[in-house]
Design a protein around this motif. Structure first.
Motif, PDB file in Angstrom:
ATOM      1  N   LYS A 222      13.124  43.923  17.366  1.00 22.43           N
ATOM      2  CA  LYS A 222      12.953  42.652  18.276  1.00 22.43           C
ATOM      3  C   LYS A 222      13.477  41.554  17.202  1.00 22.43           C
ATOM      4  N   PRO A 223      14.345  40.492  17.744  1.00 22.38           N
ATOM      5  CA  PRO A 223      14.636  39.294  16.897  1.00 22.38           C
ATOM      6  C   PRO A 223      13.739  38.556  16.670  1.00 22.38           C
ATOM      7  N   ALA A 224      13.026  38.347  15.498  1.00 27.16           N
ATOM      8  CA  ALA A 224      12.036  37.314  15.322  1.00 27.16           C
ATOM      9  C   ALA A 224      12.712  35.870  15.013  1.00 27.16           C
ATOM     10  N   ILE A 225      12.198  34.960  15.306  1.00 27.39           N
ATOM     11  CA  ILE A 225      12.783  33.681  15.353  1.00 27.39           C
ATOM     12  C   ILE A 225      12.200  33.144  13.838  1.00 27.39           C
ATOM     13  N   VAL A 226      13.248  32.809  13.066  1.00 26.49           N
ATOM     14  CA  VAL A 226      13.015  32.265  11.709  1.00 26.49           C
ATOM     15  C   VAL A 226      13.161  30.796  11.810  1.00 26.49           C
ATOM     16  N   SER A 227      12.304  30.032  11.672  1.00 25.52           N
ATOM     17  CA  SER A 227      12.629  28.320  11.982  1.00 25.52           C
ATOM     18  C   SER A 227      13.076  28.005  10.587  1.00 25.52           C
ATOM     19  N   TRP A 228      13.513  26.567  10.569  1.00 26.23           N
ATOM     20  CA  TRP A 228      13.843  26.106   9.496  1.00 26.23           C
ATOM     21  C   TRP A 228      12.627  25.759   8.524  1.00 26.23           C
ATOM     22  N   GLN A 229      11.474  25.669   9.246  1.00 25.54           N
ATOM     23  CA  GLN A 229      10.333  25.386   8.558  1.00 25.54           C
ATOM     24  C   GLN A 229       9.710  26.528   7.944  1.00 25.54           C
ATOM     25  N   LYS A 230       9.923  27.889   8.565  1.00 24.71           N
ATOM     26  CA  LYS A 230       9.535  28.808   7.759  1.00 24.71           C
ATOM     27  C   LYS A 230      10.803  29.447   6.826  1.00 24.71           C
ATOM     28  N   SER A 432       3.693  25.843  16.742  1.00 20.83           N
ATOM     29  CA  SER A 432       3.881  25.146  15.581  1.00 20.83           C
ATOM     30  C   SER A 432       3.856  26.042  14.276  1.00 20.83           C
ATOM     31  N   LYS A 433       3.287  27.227  14.579  1.00 20.19           N
ATOM     32  CA  LYS A 433       3.209  28.154  13.315  1.00 20.19           C
ATOM     33  C   LYS A 433       3.851  29.575  13.726  1.00 20.19           C
ATOM     34  N   PHE A 434       3.991  29.789  14.923  1.00 18.01           N
ATOM     35  CA  PHE A 434       4.463  30.922  15.441  1.00 18.01           C
ATOM     36  C   PHE A 434       5.318  30.853  16.414  1.00 18.01           C
ATOM     37  N   GLN A 435       6.809  31.034  16.260  1.00 16.97           N
ATOM     38  CA  GLN A 435       7.727  30.959  17.348  1.00 16.97           C
ATOM     39  C   GLN A 435       8.207  32.005  18.125  1.00 16.97           C
ATOM     40  N   GLY A 436       7.645  33.323  17.575  1.00 18.51           N
ATOM     41  CA  GLY A 436       7.712  34.489  18.328  1.00 18.51           C
ATOM     42  C   GLY A 436       9.008  34.829  18.190  1.00 18.51           C
ATOM     43  N   TYR A 437       9.216  35.713  19.149  1.00 15.92           N
ATOM     44  CA  TYR A 437      10.405  36.717  19.201  1.00 15.92           C
ATOM     45  C   TYR A 437      11.462  35.957  20.244  1.00 15.92           C
TER      46      TYR A 437
END
Length: 628
Positions: A222-230, A432-437
């Motif tokens: 599953k492609p996890a969303i890695v945000s700029w924040q993370k 805000s903390k978990f963008q998911g897949y």
């Protein structure tokens, strides 16, 4: 009191207080965390969240532009030279392939300088890279490409065969470009292109920076969303916590398609302005020679990497290096001290986190106190950890969280009691903390647990069994589902594997539970790689070795935790990040025909020793004539 006595007494008192409260440990982590968030919000206010700007800042600096950024296969690129390569690839991607702002582009490449240039070139255009696992084949590979929504995939020539045949047909409509000499020559003939700032601007801290996939050991990746924040907070925190100094050289041979090497390795180096020494892929034969040749001061490991390094023959060069610390995740307790001692590694900086997860744990260990722990906190950080995380009791038969019959809330585990680690989320704004897949709402929702401490709250389900002791140490026990139940007792595969791993004959042990006809629960089985020339020639073990293994397990483990079955193998199934695979082993179970079909040998515990287990024994069990 004379000064000659006052100073030593004061120093001793401070040292005692520090040991008692863990102040220096907590301060290193807390200050790094605060600094990382300050940096994040400063970048957001400046509209420079995109990490391309960090590379550009170093590259255009009057003196730092000449500092080495990347070392690969004996060649070195300064920050200025790396910037030039990135802009050439950006020109090719834009002019030849039409890549633009907001587009997702797949990268299926082994570690290389090209991987890095393409990655940052995509960021420079305002596009998003999707890091594909180059070990994938068939349906999982097709699924990974399709899940990203990419219309273009750049592929390393070494994995060309993976995209042939049925995969090529299934990916009709997706442009697959093999990056070989022809493409490289075309790119080198390009004039560098810097896209306008507005194409990278307007980003929010939770916007998508990169797609990094889960391992897919229990299903499709599953492609996890890695945000700029993370990406920014994770990398900046690690860079300051270790800390990485500008003159450090950080060596990794872990795959860049994984967040450990990509975000906590390369991006951490970028944020510290230091040098990354990159290996193409992990190999015992090249690891230490590359570390020595590049004068690396830090090394990265994941999973069983350090065990494999220990399995190599001792050398007079084992301590001939400049490494001051090892950084990574997943080092087993039975390997930790032996690895430090043999290779003269002063510090092990272990962390625990998941690519998609909202938080992590950190443990910088120089002594026996926290050796083997994945995290550590002192008095200052205790309230923070207690507020942001909870270990909740589990029903290990159903693998579901236990809840209070009256309140319906989860039941917190006691000190040192194994349970699932949960991370607190904002119940009103989970993202805000978990963008998911990426584009997978159902999978994202499945990771959220409600009504944990109070009605309506929300937590992230880590899927990991952990325990937290009174000394502030966090210990990894198992993945949920790996712990099995036998003789009405819960058995930790990690604990059993650690025990077997300490036996002199054992190179590596992968423990799991197997279903046995006519028996409740699951019996323990240990897939084992053995040391020694005799075992390399044959999987038929001597009576001495078999009895020694049985006696070691029985004298160390509770009776119910001693593995009933011993599976001797020549090769352990691993993920691309050196983590053990269990699901195929579980499916084959303890049926000797299935085990021997793949070339392994099965033994079982009988009369205080392990003896060969064959079809006749299996038939006796299935007929109900043998009770384990």
């Amino acid at each position: 009191m004379p000064l000659s006595l006052t100073l030593p007494l004061t120093a001793a008192s401070l040292a005692y207080l520090n040991a008692k409260t863990g102040f220096s440990n907590d301060w290193a982590l807390l200050s790094a965390y605060i600094a990382a968030h300050i940096s994040l919000h400063r970048r957001a206010s400046q509209n420079t969240l995109n990490l391309f700007y960090d590379l550009e800042t170093h590259a255009l600096h009057r003196t730092h532009s000449q500092h080495p950024f990347l070392i690969y296969t004996g060649k070195s690129w300064s920050y200025g030279e790396a910037y030039g390569e990135v802009l050439r690839w950006a020109a090719w991607l834009k002019d030849v392939k039409g890549v633009g702002n907001g587009e997702v582009v797949g990268l299926c490449m082994l570690n290389s300088d090209t991987f890095v240039w393409v990655w940052f070139a995509l960021w420079s255009l305002g596009a998003t890279p999707a890091f594909l696992n180059y070990n994938l084949r068939g349906a999982p590979l097709v699924h990974s490409v399709r899940a990203s929504g990419a219309r273009l995939v750049l592929v390393d020539e070494e994995v060309t065969a993976s995209f042939a045949g049925e995969v090529e047909k299934e990916l009709e409509g997706v442009e697959v470009v093999f990056v070989g000499q022809e493409v490289q020559g075309e790119v080198q003939g390009m004039r560098g292109w810097r896209e306008r700032d507005e194409k990278r601007g307007g980003l929010q801290i939770r916007d998508l920076a990169v797609l990094i996939y889960t391992s897919g050991t229990t299903g499709l990746p599953k492609p996890a969303i890695v945000s700029w924040q993370k990406a920014r907070v994770g990398a900046a925190l690690v860079a300051r916590w270790l800390p990485l100094k500008k003159d450090d050289i950080f060596y990794t041979a872990m795959p860049l398609y994984h967040s450990s090497a990509a975000i906590l390795g390369l991006v951490s180096c970028l944020m510290a302005g230091t040098t990354l020494s990159l290996g193409r892929r992990f190999s015992h034969a090249t690891f230490w020679p590359e570390v020595r040749a590049t004068k690396a001061t830090a090394i990265q490991y994941v999973g069983e990497t350090c065990r494999y390094l220990l399995a190599g023959p001792p050398s007079s060069l084992d301590k001939q290096h400049s490494v001051r610390f090892a950084f990574g995740n997943g080092m087993r307790p039975d390997v930790w001290e032996r690895f430090q001692r043999r290779f003269g590694i002063d510090t092990v900086a272990e962390f625990y986190a998941a690519t998609e997860g909202p938080g992590g744990l950190f443990n910088k260990s120089r002594n026996a106190f926290s050796r083997g722990a994945v995290g550590r906190n002192g008095t200052i950080m205790y309230p923070w950890f207690a507020l942001q995380m909870v270990i909740a009791r589990l029903d290990f038969e159903t693998n579901k969280l236990l809840r209070d019959e009256k309140t319906g809330l989860c039941i917190p585990a006691a000190w040192d009691e194994p349970g699932e680690l949960l991370f607190r989320l904002d119940a009103k704004d989970v993202e805000s903390k978990f963008q998911g897949y990426f584009r997978n709402r159902d999978a994202s929702s499945s990771k959220i647990v409600r009504d944990v401490r109070r009605k309506g709250d929300a937590y992230f389900s880590s899927g990991d069994v952990m325990r937290w002791d009174r000394e502030g140490r966090w210990w990894f026990c198992d993945r949920i589902g790996d712990t099995y139940r036998w003789k009405s007792e819960n058995v930790s595969t990690a604990e059993v594997g650690e025990c077997l791993g300490r036996h002199e004959a054992v190179s590596e042990a992968n423990v799991y539970g197997v279903l046995v006809p006519g028996h409740d629960g699951r019996a323990g089985c240990a897939a084992t790689l053995l040391n020694g020339a005799e075992e390399e020639k044959s999987l038929e073990l001597s009576e001495k070795v078999l009895r020694s293994l049985a006696e070691h397990a029985m004298s160390t483990l509770p009776r119910y935790a001693v593995p009933i079955f011993l599976r001797v193998t020549r090769q352990m199934e691993m993920t691309g990040t050196n983590k053990q695979q269990k699901h195929i082993l579980r499916e084959q179970g303890c049926d000797p025909e299935k085990v021997e079909q793949v070339g392994d040998k099965l033994y079982w515990l009988k009369g205080g020793t392990y003896v060969p287990f064959g079809k006749k024994d299996w038939d006796e069990i299935t007929a109900g004539r043998v009770k384990l």
